[in-house]
Design a protein around this motif. Structure first.
Motif, mmCIF file in Angstrom:
data_model
loop_
_atom_site.group_PDB
_atom_site.id
_atom_site.type_symbol
_atom_site.label_atom_id
_atom_site.label_comp_id
_atom_site.label_asym_id
_atom_site.label_seq_id
_atom_site.Cartn_x
_atom_site.Cartn_y
_atom_site.Cartn_z
ATOM 1 N N GLY A 181 0.826 -1.189 0.000
ATOM 2 C CA GLY A 181 0.000 0.000 0.000
ATOM 3 C C GLY A 181 0.860 1.238 0.000
ATOM 4 N N GLY A 182 0.225 2.393 -0.041
ATOM 5 C CA GLY A 182 0.973 3.642 -0.040
ATOM 6 C C GLY A 182 1.804 3.783 -1.307
ATOM 7 N N ASP A 183 3.107 3.879 -1.146
ATOM 8 C CA ASP A 183 4.013 4.031 -2.290
ATOM 9 C C ASP A 183 4.397 2.698 -2.905
ATOM 10 N N LEU A 184 3.829 1.584 -2.394
ATOM 11 C CA LEU A 184 4.142 0.260 -2.933
ATOM 12 C C LEU A 184 2.909 -0.365 -3.573
ATOM 13 N N SER A 185 3.138 -1.144 -4.619
ATOM 14 C CA SER A 185 2.080 -1.950 -5.215
ATOM 15 C C SER A 185 2.593 -3.377 -5.344
ATOM 16 N N GLY A 186 1.681 -4.333 -5.501
ATOM 17 C CA GLY A 186 2.099 -5.720 -5.654
ATOM 18 C C GLY A 186 1.531 -6.603 -4.574
ATOM 19 N N SER A 187 2.173 -7.750 -4.383
ATOM 20 C CA SER A 187 1.705 -8.759 -3.439
ATOM 21 C C SER A 187 2.615 -8.803 -2.221
ATOM 22 N N SER A 188 2.344 -9.782 -1.339
ATOM 23 C CA SER A 188 3.160 -9.923 -0.136
ATOM 24 C C SER A 188 4.555 -10.426 -0.452
ATOM 25 N N THR A 189 4.745 -11.005 -1.632
ATOM 26 C CA THR A 189 6.061 -11.560 -1.982
ATOM 27 C C THR A 189 6.776 -10.768 -3.061
ATOM 28 N N SER A 190 6.082 -9.853 -3.731
ATOM 29 C CA SER A 190 6.713 -9.083 -4.809
ATOM 30 C C SER A 190 6.090 -7.697 -4.867
ATOM 31 N N GLN A 191 6.913 -6.670 -4.630
ATOM 32 C CA GLN A 191 6.402 -5.306 -4.622
ATOM 33 C C GLN A 191 7.191 -4.432 -5.596
ATOM 34 N N GLN A 192 6.558 -3.333 -5.991
ATOM 35 C CA GLN A 192 7.189 -2.312 -6.807
ATOM 36 C C GLN A 192 6.909 -0.952 -6.197
ATOM 37 N N VAL A 193 7.902 -0.044 -6.274
ATOM 38 C CA VAL A 193 7.713 1.327 -5.820
ATOM 39 C C VAL A 193 6.923 2.071 -6.895
ATOM 40 N N LYS A 194 5.781 2.629 -6.518
ATOM 41 C CA LYS A 194 4.943 3.336 -7.482
ATOM 42 C C LYS A 194 4.887 4.838 -7.239
ATOM 43 N N GLY A 195 5.542 5.296 -6.163
ATOM 44 C CA GLY A 195 5.550 6.724 -5.893
ATOM 45 C C GLY A 195 6.530 7.057 -4.790
ATOM 46 N N ILE A 196 6.710 8.325 -4.536
ATOM 47 C CA ILE A 196 7.575 8.806 -3.463
ATOM 48 C C ILE A 196 6.777 9.805 -2.645
ATOM 49 N N ASN A 197 6.519 9.459 -1.392
ATOM 50 C CA ASN A 197 5.728 10.311 -0.502
ATOM 51 C C ASN A 197 4.393 10.690 -1.130
ATOM 52 N N GLY A 198 3.763 9.700 -1.783
ATOM 53 C CA GLY A 198 2.450 9.923 -2.362
ATOM 54 C C GLY A 198 2.450 10.546 -3.742
ATOM 55 N N VAL A 199 3.617 10.941 -4.259
ATOM 56 C CA VAL A 199 3.710 11.491 -5.616
ATOM 57 C C VAL A 199 3.976 10.341 -6.568
ATOM 58 N N PRO A 200 3.072 10.055 -7.524
ATOM 59 C CA PRO A 200 3.234 8.865 -8.374
ATOM 60 C C PRO A 200 4.424 8.984 -9.306
ATOM 61 N N LEU A 201 5.102 7.838 -9.500
ATOM 62 C CA LEU A 201 6.186 7.767 -10.476
ATOM 63 C C LEU A 201 5.608 7.658 -11.882
ATOM 64 N N CYS A 202 6.397 8.085 -12.873
ATOM 65 C CA CYS A 202 5.968 7.891 -14.254
ATOM 66 C C CYS A 202 5.980 6.395 -14.570
ATOM 67 N N THR A 203 5.198 5.971 -15.534
ATOM 68 C CA THR A 203 5.107 4.564 -15.884
ATOM 69 C C THR A 203 5.454 4.374 -17.354
ATOM 70 N N GLY A 204 5.730 3.126 -17.715
ATOM 71 C CA GLY A 204 6.005 2.812 -19.101
ATOM 72 C C GLY A 204 7.347 3.299 -19.594
ATOM 73 N N TYR A 205 8.283 3.527 -18.664
ATOM 74 C CA TYR A 205 9.599 4.046 -19.048
ATOM 75 C C TYR A 205 10.654 3.073 -18.564
ATOM 76 N N THR A 206 11.532 2.652 -19.466
ATOM 77 C CA THR A 206 12.597 1.720 -19.109
ATOM 78 C C THR A 206 13.895 2.499 -18.899
ATOM 79 N N PRO A 207 14.420 2.533 -17.682
ATOM 80 C CA PRO A 207 15.650 3.307 -17.448
ATOM 81 C C PRO A 207 16.859 2.645 -18.071
ATOM 82 N N THR A 208 17.860 3.455 -18.375
ATOM 83 C CA THR A 208 19.142 2.967 -18.864
ATOM 84 C C THR A 208 20.238 3.467 -17.936
ATOM 85 N N ASN A 209 21.456 3.014 -18.171
ATOM 86 C CA ASN A 209 22.575 3.401 -17.319
ATOM 87 C C ASN A 209 22.723 4.917 -17.269
#
Length: 410
Positions: A181-209
């Protein structure tokens, strides 16, 4: 003599067999999970009003208090004296009181049943059908203080007590002990950060070095990956169009062709070393002034500002700028110029008043031979300036400087 021994052995064997056959293996399965890994105790209850004497089994005393454990699935097994073999017990009024208790806590929930254990095996599960209600409310099922009261009954396997307050809990389905919940999404065994302090992260973007997460107010949603985090400072350089040396004017950073030259002049030879290049109004052919600059590695674009003045106090001057990046193996001195970018600026209301144009984007990544933002080697870019023949300011427009702004990602 042998006959006597055989008879004695047979008598002993019969007594032993009789003693073994007087016990009932009593089992039960408790439906409520709150009894799992708990304890069970069987106590003999003698209710024979006519024979208060000590009961016995096959002529010998038997254990009248039998403890055991409940396994992790709610099952228990007890070895109890058969109520039909115990004497005196007529007319079979005595029984076993079996008490099952939940594990943990100083006051565990317990449930008791009166069980007439008889026969070699006896299933007492039906006698504990009410054990579920005994587990609801009023008791703690885990150690520690303060005592936590669990209300309700589990509706299925796998449920666990879940806190609803400082001293209360209810039965809830287990999710592995964690719900994203909050800034995390996913299940009890696998989570992803979806925001920082309630500010949503952009989606659909693959980072590079080399990319970092950066908050940029012009992006939506935020934050998102940006090259190298905070961009390095812009490289801003002012290049004089001409200089005045001892009253003689020379072209400086911007140089001219042999034909249709904007003439160099001194702004004020007696008090200033500044010079200018004079671009005529309504020139029949373009008057060019050109400069070549180096683009750094990881270049992200170049913009230009032009400083000029005019004797006119009304009208506007339209400047046109063409650019060309020098590609590898390209013949020197023969660039492929881009289409002109124009900027129109009103002259000053004061004669000779300084004016600066708006920003002119003259080159960007991957356009007209210019490098990409990931280029790791420096490269060259040329640009040339001329005045439009259709602007409205009378007289010369005197170009004094070109301000070149170069951006890079790292």
């Amino acid at each position: 003599m042998k006959t006597i021994k055989y008879l004695l052995a047979a008598a002993l064997f019969s007594a032993s067999a009789l003693a073994q056959s007087g016990y009932s293996t009593t089992t039960a399965s408790l439906a409520s999970v709150c009894y799992n890994n708990g304890s069970v105790q069987a106590s003999w209850i003698n209710t024979n009003p006519t024979s208060p004497t000590l009961p016995n089994l096959n002529g010998a005393p038997f254990a009248q208090s039998v403890p055991s454990a409940i396994d992790s699935s709610g099952n228990f097994t007890l070895r109890l004296a058969d109520v039909n073999v115990v004497v005196p017990n007529s007319p079979n009024l005595s029984y076993w009181k079996i008490t099952a208790c939940a594990k943990g806590g100083s006051q565990p929930a317990c449930y008791s049943a009166n069980v007439p254990a008889t026969g070699s095996t006896f299933n007492a599960s039906s006698y504990f059908s009410g054990a579920t209600s005994a587990c609801t409310g009023g008791s703690t099922y885990f150690p520690g203080t303060p005592t936590v009261t669990v209300t309700g009954a589990p509706s299925g396997a796998g449920q666990v007590p879940t806190s609803t307050g400082t001293a209360t809990a209810t039965w809830q389905a287990s999710s592995g002990g964690f719900t994203a919940g909050g800034d995390l999404s996913g299940s009890s065994t696998s989570q992803q950060v979806k925001g920082i302090n309630g500010v949503p992260l952009c989606t659909g973007y693959t980072p590079t070095n080399g990319l970092v997460v950066e908050y940029v107010t012009t992006s939506s949603p935020n934050p998102c990956y940006q090259p190298g985090g905070l961009a390095p400072p812009l490289q801003i350089t002012s290049y004089p169009a001409a200089v005045s040396d001892g009253g003689t004017a020379f072209a400086a950073a911007l140089t001219r062709y042999t034909d249709n030259q904007p003439q160099a002049g001194s702004v004020n030879a007696g008090t200033s070393a500044r010079g200018y290049l004079a671009f005529n109004a309504a020139a029949s052919l373009p008057q060019y002034a050109e400069q070549t600059v180096e683009l750094p590695p990881f270049w992200t674009g170049t913009t230009l500002y032009l400083d000029f003045y005019s004797a006119a106090t009304t009208g506007n001057v339209t400047w046109e700028v063409e650019s060309a990046c020098v590609a590898a193996n390209q013949v020197v001195g023969s660039p492929t110029w881009s289409s002109p970018v124009t900027v129109t600026t009103s002259v000053s209301g004061t004669t000779g008043g300084a004016v600066t144009t708006a920003a002119i984007t003259i080159a960007s990544n991957g356009v007209n031979g210019c490098p990409s933002s990931s280029a790791t080697l420096p490269s060259a870019m040329s640009y040339r300036v001329f005045r439009s023949a259709s602007d409205t300011a009378a007289g010369n427009a005197n170009l004094t400087a070109a301000v070149v702004v170069i951006g890079r990602s790292q």
